[in-house]
Write an enzyme that holds these catalytic residues in place. Structure first.
Site, PDB file in Angstrom:
ATOM      1  N   LYS A 213       0.836  -1.213   0.000  1.00 48.33           N
ATOM      2  CA  LYS A 213       0.000   0.000   0.000  1.00 48.33           C
ATOM      3  C   LYS A 213       0.873   1.268   0.000  1.00 48.33           C
ATOM      4  O   LYS A 213       0.631   2.221  -0.744  1.00 48.33           O
ATOM      5  CB  LYS A 213      -0.917  -0.029   1.221  1.00 48.33           C
ATOM      6  N   CYS A 267      -3.525  10.709   1.884  1.00 44.67           N
ATOM      7  CA  CYS A 267      -2.805   9.466   1.587  1.00 44.67           C
ATOM      8  C   CYS A 267      -1.454   9.721   0.947  1.00 44.67           C
ATOM      9  O   CYS A 267      -0.417   9.406   1.510  1.00 44.67           O
ATOM     10  CB  CYS A 267      -3.661   8.614   0.664  1.00 44.67           C
TER      11      CYS A 267
HETATM   12  N1  SAJ Z   1      -2.291  14.975  -8.384  1.00 39.34           N
HETATM   13  C1  SAJ Z   1      -1.502  15.768  -9.196  1.00 39.34           C
HETATM   14  N2  SAJ Z   1      -1.213  15.345 -10.457  1.00 39.34           N
HETATM   15  C2  SAJ Z   1      -1.681  14.150 -10.943  1.00 39.34           C
HETATM   16  C3  SAJ Z   1      -2.466  13.338 -10.115  1.00 39.34           C
HETATM   17  C4  SAJ Z   1      -2.761  13.771  -8.832  1.00 39.34           C
HETATM   18  O1  SAJ Z   1      -1.058  16.862  -8.804  1.00 39.34           O
HETATM   19  O2  SAJ Z   1      -1.387  13.851 -12.111  1.00 39.34           O
HETATM   20  C5  SAJ Z   1      -2.608  15.415  -7.015  1.00 39.34           C
HETATM   21  C6  SAJ Z   1      -4.097  15.601  -6.760  1.00 39.34           C
HETATM   22  O3  SAJ Z   1      -4.526  16.873  -7.190  1.00 39.34           O
HETATM   23  C7  SAJ Z   1      -4.156  15.439  -5.271  1.00 39.34           C
HETATM   24  C8  SAJ Z   1      -3.083  14.393  -4.989  1.00 39.34           C
HETATM   25  O4  SAJ Z   1      -2.235  14.386  -6.120  1.00 39.34           O
HETATM   26  O5  SAJ Z   1      -3.819  16.642  -4.603  1.00 39.34           O
HETATM   27  C9  SAJ Z   1      -3.586  13.008  -4.737  1.00 39.34           C
HETATM   28  O6  SAJ Z   1      -4.654  12.707  -5.601  1.00 39.34           O
HETATM   29  P1  SAJ Z   1      -4.841  11.290  -6.299  1.00 39.34           P
HETATM   30  O7  SAJ Z   1      -6.062  11.343  -7.126  1.00 39.34           O
HETATM   31  O8  SAJ Z   1      -3.600  10.883  -6.978  1.00 39.34           O
HETATM   32  O9  SAJ Z   1      -4.960  10.271  -5.106  1.00 39.34           O
HETATM   33  P2  SAJ Z   1      -5.869  10.200  -3.764  1.00 39.34           P
HETATM   34  O10 SAJ Z   1      -5.070  10.745  -2.634  1.00 39.34           O
HETATM   35  O11 SAJ Z   1      -7.228  10.742  -3.965  1.00 39.34           O
HETATM   36  O12 SAJ Z   1      -6.007   8.607  -3.629  1.00 39.34           O
HETATM   37  C10 SAJ Z   1      -4.827   7.809  -3.558  1.00 39.34           C
HETATM   38  C11 SAJ Z   1      -4.961   6.640  -4.536  1.00 39.34           C
HETATM   39  N3  SAJ Z   1      -3.686   5.958  -4.688  1.00 39.34           N
HETATM   40  C12 SAJ Z   1      -3.115   5.775  -5.905  1.00 39.34           C
HETATM   41  O13 SAJ Z   1      -3.613   6.165  -6.941  1.00 39.34           O
HETATM   42  C13 SAJ Z   1      -1.822   5.024  -5.926  1.00 39.34           C
HETATM   43  C14 SAJ Z   1      -6.023   5.687  -4.032  1.00 39.34           C
HETATM   44  O14 SAJ Z   1      -6.083   4.531  -4.864  1.00 39.34           O
HETATM   45  C15 SAJ Z   1      -5.706   5.272  -2.595  1.00 39.34           C
HETATM   46  O15 SAJ Z   1      -6.695   4.388  -2.077  1.00 39.34           O
HETATM   47  C16 SAJ Z   1      -5.718   6.538  -1.747  1.00 39.34           C
HETATM   48  O16 SAJ Z   1      -4.657   7.374  -2.223  1.00 39.34           O
HETATM   49  C17 SAJ Z   1      -5.515   6.151  -0.304  1.00 39.34           C
HETATM   50  O17 SAJ Z   1      -6.497   6.125   0.451  1.00 39.34           O
HETATM   51  O18 SAJ Z   1      -4.393   5.787   0.056  1.00 39.34           O
END
Ligand code: SAJ
Length: 415
Positions: A213, A267
């Site tokens: 994870k 996360c």
């Molecule tokens: N972000 C960027 N650029 C991107 C993608 C995301 O700046 O290209 C930013 C988003 O705006 C946000 C942050 O990253 O601020 C995180 O967003 P996210 O959509 O990547 O992820 P989370 O935090 O909503 O969810 C993640 C997920 N993990 C992965 O994709 C590996 C989810 O599957 C997990 O279950 C979750 O963390 C968790 O609970 O750990």
């Protein structure tokens, strides 16, 4: 629908616990949801939500309405226990296991031999073994090791992997890892998840599941850091980063993520630190990625302040406060931190806009020179428009309305 003659006690009714409890209840389990916040328990008992997640309101109402889901502040006896409480970090980025410990100790008196206990909270490596240790302290009557002997319980870690905004779909379709404290526990956990998961359920050791994870979220963090670093390089070299990434991604083996104002949420901005904390000398890349992403909000703030110098009394519209698009979650949100810093540092009159939130978030309320505003008013009055979140609502903004304003677009919504 299959009905399961089993009871489940889910401790923690947050972003993961409540959807899980509701889903299990609508799949035929009798579920008790437990939270130490009485307001949360009352909201669930009334069949309502204390946060926004698409379609979850309907699921909760249906689970409660059918009588299969009830809520309380204290755990009770059950066949299966799930711990889904937060694991933030404490000083020095050390994982704060106090919620998991409190949940474990609270449910311990209700455990019976043969029960299955699953830790779903994102946890540092070794956490499931720690849970076994706390249980042994609380329940010496089950033997010196609660996971062995004739009175044993089954203990496993199955990390949640659902994406906020898509929780209900991903709870069902995602593959699942179940790491047992021993093979029998892994199998008992897998058998349970197979009753409501359409994805494949894989069994492994608890430590592997824990690190898996963390490694998933660190992978994403490192890749976002790469995009964020590129955005800084592009600014320096006069290149449009959005166009650059679009073109580079035409390569069959390149898939660069999107830069943004920083990385938020509970996360990705947190979990990589658990790896760094447990193996600091080996985690150089993971640590640097965290630092790159954590440095991005300051870079955005400085850009805005520089732009504001051109105006006598600048009005700055901050569009979006959530940590990502189309959700109301403000946890660890860089957009919120940037908006707050701009107000505190006197960059101008700040109009904070967040269509997913009804009133001004506590962290911003009372700040001089900051007002919570609607998108229309903000667009009308602003000299500088700072786009912080790529909510769908902002995609429909007429470009003409931005024509005579300074636009700082941290998400590439307007190219
Ligand atoms: N972000 C960027 N650029 C991107 C993608 C995301 O700046 O290209 C930013 C988003 O705006 C946000 C942050 O990253 O601020 C995180 O967003 P996210 O959509 O990547 O992820 P989370 O935090 O909503 O969810 C993640 C997920 N993990 C992965 O994709 C590996 C989810 O599957 C997990 O279950 C979750 O963390 C968790 O609970 O750990």
């Amino acid at each position: 629908m299959a009905r399961f003659d089993k009871t489940v006690c889910v401790v923690g009714l947050g972003y993961i616990g409540l959807p899980t409890a509701s889903l299990l209840a609508t799949r035929g389990y009798r579920v008790l949801g437990v939270d130490n916040d009485r307001r949360v328990v009352e909201a669930v008992q009334a069949g309502s939500l204390h946060f926004h997640e698409p379609d979850l309101d309907i699921l909760v109402a249906s689970a409660v309405g059918s009588g299969q889901l009830t809520a309380a502040c204290e755990p009770a006896a059950a066949d299966i226990f799930i711990i889904a409480v937060p694991t933030p970090f404490a000083d020095g980025h050390a994982p704060d296991m106090s919620y998991v410990e409190a949940a474990t100790r609270a449910l311990a008196p209700h455990l019976q031999p043969g029960n299955l206990l699953i830790l779903e909270s994102t946890s540092p490596v070794g956490a499931t073994e720690q849970v076994a240790g706390w249980l042994a302290q609380e329940r010496p009557d089950l033997g010196p090791d609660v996971t062995r002997g004739s009175k044993r319980i089954h203990l496993a870690h199955s990390p949640e992997r659902v994406l906020p905004g898509r929780v209900l779909q991903e709870l069902v379709i995602n593959d699942r890892i179940v790491g047992g404290i021993d093979p029998e526990s892994a199998e008992a956990g897998a058998e349970f998840y197979r009753t409501f998961t359409a994805g494949t359920v894989f069994t492994t050791k608890a430590r592997t599941a824990e690190l898996s994870k963390l490694a998933e979220n660190a992978f994403r963090d490192v890749n976002i850091a790469y995009a964020n670093e590129l955005s800084l390089i592009c600014e320096r070299l006069g290149v449009n980063v959005w166009e650059l990434i679009q073109l580079a991604n035409r390569h069959p083996r390149v898939n660069i993520l999107q830069p943004g104002p920083g990385v938020g949420g509970h996360c990705i901005a947190v979990d990589p630190w658990f790896i760094v904390h447990s193996a600091p000398e080996q985690s150089r890349l993971i640590r640097t990625a965290r630092e790159v992403n954590d440095g991005k909000p300051r870079w955005v703030i400085d850009q805005v302040k520089q732009a504001a110098e051109r105006f006598k009394d600048p009005v700055i519209a901050c569009l979006g406060l959530a940590f990502k698009a189309n959700i109301d979650d403000l946890r660890e949100s860089p957009a919120l931190a940037i908006t707050e810093a701009l107000a505190r540092e006197g960059a101008g009159d700040i109009l904070a806009v967040e269509p997913y939130v009804r009133e001004c978030p506590k962290r911003l309320a009372g700040l001089a020179k900051l007002r919570f505003a609607g998108v229309e008013e903000a667009l009308e009055k602003a000299d500088i428009v700072l786009l912080l979140v790529d909510h769908d609502r902002f995609r429909t903004i007429d470009r003409q309305r931005l024509a005579r304003k300074v636009l700082i677009d941290t998400r590439g919504l307007f190219g």
